[in-house]
Write an enzyme that holds these catalytic residues in place. Sequence first.
Site, PDB file in Angstrom:
ATOM      1  N   SER A 147       0.792  -1.241   0.000  1.00 45.87           N
ATOM      2  CA  SER A 147       0.000   0.000   0.000  1.00 45.87           C
ATOM      3  C   SER A 147       0.822   1.287   0.000  1.00 45.87           C
ATOM      4  O   SER A 147       0.245   2.373  -0.074  1.00 45.87           O
ATOM      5  CB  SER A 147      -0.957   0.008   1.194  1.00 45.87           C
ATOM      6  OG  SER A 147      -2.035  -0.866   0.942  1.00 45.87           O
ATOM      7  N   LYS A 184       0.083   3.795  -2.693  1.00 44.54           N
ATOM      8  CA  LYS A 184      -0.930   4.861  -2.620  1.00 44.54           C
ATOM      9  C   LYS A 184      -0.325   6.254  -2.490  1.00 44.54           C
ATOM     10  O   LYS A 184      -1.020   7.247  -2.732  1.00 44.54           O
ATOM     11  CB  LYS A 184      -1.887   4.566  -1.455  1.00 44.54           C
ATOM     12  CG  LYS A 184      -2.773   3.350  -1.736  1.00 44.54           C
ATOM     13  CD  LYS A 184      -3.440   2.800  -0.489  1.00 44.54           C
ATOM     14  CE  LYS A 184      -4.279   1.571  -0.854  1.00 44.54           C
ATOM     15  NZ  LYS A 184      -4.540   0.691   0.276  1.00 44.54           N
ATOM     16  N   SER A 213      -5.943   3.232   4.729  1.00 41.57           N
ATOM     17  CA  SER A 213      -5.396   2.581   3.540  1.00 41.57           C
ATOM     18  C   SER A 213      -6.496   2.004   2.655  1.00 41.57           C
ATOM     19  O   SER A 213      -6.381   0.894   2.121  1.00 41.57           O
ATOM     20  CB  SER A 213      -4.399   1.477   3.945  1.00 41.57           C
ATOM     21  OG  SER A 213      -3.537   1.154   2.874  1.00 41.57           O
ATOM     22  N   LYS A 254       3.384   6.440   5.012  1.00 39.61           N
ATOM     23  CA  LYS A 254       2.435   5.392   4.607  1.00 39.61           C
ATOM     24  C   LYS A 254       2.971   4.001   4.899  1.00 39.61           C
ATOM     25  O   LYS A 254       4.108   3.680   4.559  1.00 39.61           O
ATOM     26  CB  LYS A 254       2.130   5.510   3.104  1.00 39.61           C
ATOM     27  CG  LYS A 254       1.031   4.548   2.617  1.00 39.61           C
ATOM     28  CD  LYS A 254      -0.326   4.970   3.131  1.00 39.61           C
ATOM     29  CE  LYS A 254      -1.416   3.933   2.876  1.00 39.61           C
ATOM     30  NZ  LYS A 254      -1.338   2.762   3.796  1.00 39.61           N
TER      31      LYS A 254
END
Length: 299
Positions: A70, A73, A132, A248
Amino acid sequence: MSSISGVRVRRAITVGLATGAMIATGAVVAAPAQALTVPTVTAKGAFVMNGATGATLYTKSGDTKRLTASTTKIMTAKVVLSQPNLNLDTKVTIRKEVSDYMVAEGYPSTARLIVGDKVTVRQLLYGMMLPSGCDAAMALADKFGTGTTVKARTANFIGKMNTMAKSLGMTNTHFDSFDGLSNGSNYSTPRDLTKLARSTMKSSTFRAVVKTKSYTAKTITKTGSIRTMATWYNTNTLLGWNGTLGIKTGSGPEAKYCLVFAATLNGEQVMGTVLSSSSEAYRTSDVKKLINYGYARIS
């Protein structure tokens, strides 16, 4: 003889004064700086840079391609925030295709968006970066891609992600998804993801989003009423620790545990990435070691 003795005396005084000055300034007696111990991390790949200058502070397999989970992203957010004339308050209607995608992917991490609700671009950024949400990532890709179908628009958006990667000098990176759920060719390196982080953190909107620990969105339902969504909590548990500002997390069966991070303390900025830490706990300890090491290298 007296003149020679006078010269010797003056020389002795001069040398004594000079030595005293050197001692006073620490030039002679100062001990050499103790060498920093390079940290050992469990992550298979790691990279740390000086956030202000971009200088490399640490690397471990920094240019080896790995799954990004993720952390992908971040690029989705970068592409969205780079759109010309972007209005963060633009409302996006959540399509049924978003729900279908989540079902097909086996219910990955989600912002729990509801089909038919109108959600702002700003809210979608929070929904993507905090819990997320793969559903929020898809809604953004659909909104900012070009094409006549959802499939075409999301594919076009992924193309924009790869174009952006090239423009940022991310030479060992390729995206095949908007959320990190790889279709076989979604990879990057610790160095490349840190480059992306440094670029994206220049956005005040992005900085505000990723440092937020929790966010409650109010969306508009099909009937026009206000829906208060369940609060989104940031998956990054390091926020606030030793100046940590983001950025993140990512995790998956193959990607293991990943984190792209940024921290600022006493004017010193460090940014970095760990990929494939062996557990969530080890990921946390890896990043803490690297942030401390980065600060020490800068100072």
